[in-house]
Design a protein around this motif. Sequence first.
Motif, PDB file in Angstrom:
ATOM      1  N   GLU A 110      24.921 -11.642  24.328  1.00 23.35           N
ATOM      2  CA  GLU A 110      25.766 -12.817  24.124  1.00 23.35           C
ATOM      3  C   GLU A 110      27.223 -12.521  24.450  1.00 23.35           C
ATOM      4  O   GLU A 110      27.889 -13.303  25.147  1.00 23.35           O
ATOM      5  CB  GLU A 110      25.648 -13.316  22.688  1.00 23.35           C
ATOM      6  CG  GLU A 110      26.503 -14.544  22.423  1.00 23.35           C
ATOM      7  CD  GLU A 110      26.390 -15.064  21.001  1.00 23.35           C
ATOM      8  OE1 GLU A 110      27.364 -15.691  20.521  1.00 23.35           O
ATOM      9  OE2 GLU A 110      25.339 -14.842  20.356  1.00 23.35           O
ATOM     10  N   ARG A 145      29.398 -14.316  27.418  1.00 18.47           N
ATOM     11  CA  ARG A 145      30.659 -15.004  27.117  1.00 18.47           C
ATOM     12  C   ARG A 145      31.769 -14.520  28.052  1.00 18.47           C
ATOM     13  O   ARG A 145      32.535 -15.316  28.611  1.00 18.47           O
ATOM     14  CB  ARG A 145      31.054 -14.772  25.659  1.00 18.47           C
ATOM     15  CG  ARG A 145      30.232 -15.545  24.640  1.00 18.47           C
ATOM     16  CD  ARG A 145      30.636 -15.200  23.212  1.00 18.47           C
ATOM     17  NE  ARG A 145      29.876 -15.940  22.231  1.00 18.47           N
ATOM     18  CZ  ARG A 145      30.188 -17.135  21.750  1.00 18.47           C
ATOM     19  NH1 ARG A 145      31.292 -17.736  22.180  1.00 18.47           N
ATOM     20  NH2 ARG A 145      29.429 -17.740  20.843  1.00 18.47           N
ATOM     21  N   CYS A 161      33.763 -16.703  31.262  1.00 13.77           N
ATOM     22  CA  CYS A 161      35.222 -16.844  31.345  1.00 13.77           C
ATOM     23  C   CYS A 161      35.785 -16.196  32.600  1.00 13.77           C
ATOM     24  O   CYS A 161      36.703 -16.742  33.235  1.00 13.77           O
ATOM     25  CB  CYS A 161      35.864 -16.257  30.094  1.00 13.77           C
ATOM     26  SG  CYS A 161      35.438 -17.143  28.574  1.00 13.77           S
ATOM     27  N   LEU A 183      25.330 -21.161  25.981  1.00 11.03           N
ATOM     28  CA  LEU A 183      26.782 -21.070  25.882  1.00 11.03           C
ATOM     29  C   LEU A 183      27.375 -22.066  26.864  1.00 11.03           C
ATOM     30  O   LEU A 183      26.954 -22.122  28.025  1.00 11.03           O
ATOM     31  CB  LEU A 183      27.264 -19.658  26.211  1.00 11.03           C
ATOM     32  CG  LEU A 183      26.994 -18.604  25.141  1.00 11.03           C
ATOM     33  CD1 LEU A 183      27.245 -17.203  25.707  1.00 11.03           C
ATOM     34  CD2 LEU A 183      27.872 -18.838  23.916  1.00 11.03           C
ATOM     35  N   PRO A 225      36.550 -16.495  25.252  1.00 10.79           N
ATOM     36  CA  PRO A 225      35.124 -16.220  25.051  1.00 10.79           C
ATOM     37  C   PRO A 225      34.632 -16.581  23.657  1.00 10.79           C
ATOM     38  O   PRO A 225      33.491 -17.048  23.496  1.00 10.79           O
ATOM     39  CB  PRO A 225      35.010 -14.712  25.316  1.00 10.79           C
ATOM     40  CG  PRO A 225      36.167 -14.384  26.187  1.00 10.79           C
ATOM     41  CD  PRO A 225      37.272 -15.308  25.763  1.00 10.79           C
ATOM     42  N   LEU A 259      33.742 -20.564  23.115  1.00 11.79           N
ATOM     43  CA  LEU A 259      32.719 -21.293  23.856  1.00 11.79           C
ATOM     44  C   LEU A 259      31.752 -21.968  22.891  1.00 11.79           C
ATOM     45  O   LEU A 259      31.432 -21.430  21.831  1.00 11.79           O
ATOM     46  CB  LEU A 259      31.950 -20.345  24.776  1.00 11.79           C
ATOM     47  CG  LEU A 259      32.744 -19.654  25.887  1.00 11.79           C
ATOM     48  CD1 LEU A 259      31.816 -18.742  26.681  1.00 11.79           C
ATOM     49  CD2 LEU A 259      33.418 -20.662  26.801  1.00 11.79           C
ATOM     50  N   LEU A 299      28.317 -23.068  21.333  1.00 16.46           N
ATOM     51  CA  LEU A 299      27.021 -22.389  21.255  1.00 16.46           C
ATOM     52  C   LEU A 299      25.977 -23.367  20.727  1.00 16.46           C
ATOM     53  O   LEU A 299      26.164 -23.972  19.669  1.00 16.46           O
ATOM     54  CB  LEU A 299      27.107 -21.169  20.340  1.00 16.46           C
ATOM     55  CG  LEU A 299      25.809 -20.381  20.132  1.00 16.46           C
ATOM     56  CD1 LEU A 299      25.333 -19.756  21.443  1.00 16.46           C
ATOM     57  CD2 LEU A 299      26.008 -19.293  19.062  1.00 16.46           C
TER      58      LEU A 299
END
Length: 216
Positions: free
Chosen positions: A4, A8, A12, A41, A54, A57, A59
């Motif tokens: 994850e 993220r 970005c 995401l 990050p 974001l 979820l």
Amino acid sequence: MSEEASLREQICMMAKSLYDRGLTAGSSGNISARLSDGRLLVTPTGSSFGRLDPARLSLFDSEGRLIGGDKPTKEMPLHAAFYETRPKKTGAVVHLHSSHSVALSILPDVDTDNMLPPLTAYSIMKLGKVKLLPYFMPGDPAMGDAIRGLAGKRSAVMLAAHGPVVSAKDLAAAVYAIEELEETAKLAMLTRGANPCLLTDAQIADLVRTYDVEWD
């Protein structure tokens, strides 16, 4: 770094690259990417690709419920439709407001079934046919319905007077494909009215066969 956290950072980083090269401006554009457990995401609403955080974001859980981060993009119907209709082929979706693609979409004689002329091999290899959809107000759920109406047959569409949307197996593939879409639209605008030499039907058929391109 966890899956994850890595995703993220990747979202970005790639969003900033798109922004820095002028492929989307202001707070336009959105990205979603799926984790291996089915969670999504998504870039937040009103956010600039040049300054994404990050940690902020959006979820979603595997059932499509928002469980963390900022409020998501209003274009979620677009993203959800691709994940629903192409579940085995969609790991990420990218939507931009790239200038040449939008310009091409509003010209009167564009082929709505396949808006990109066959100028190069790479647009065919990475995108297949790009369906030109009609204009929808941004955020209109009908955009998702229009994509569902394609029954999973297209990985890329163009929203008239709005921007391209591309799905792919992962984030990098989706970004590379949408960049190819914009570059091909740029070539189409540059060569418009100049009677360019297009790829032949035989050349297209060879690409479709060799690279297993979706061309129905």
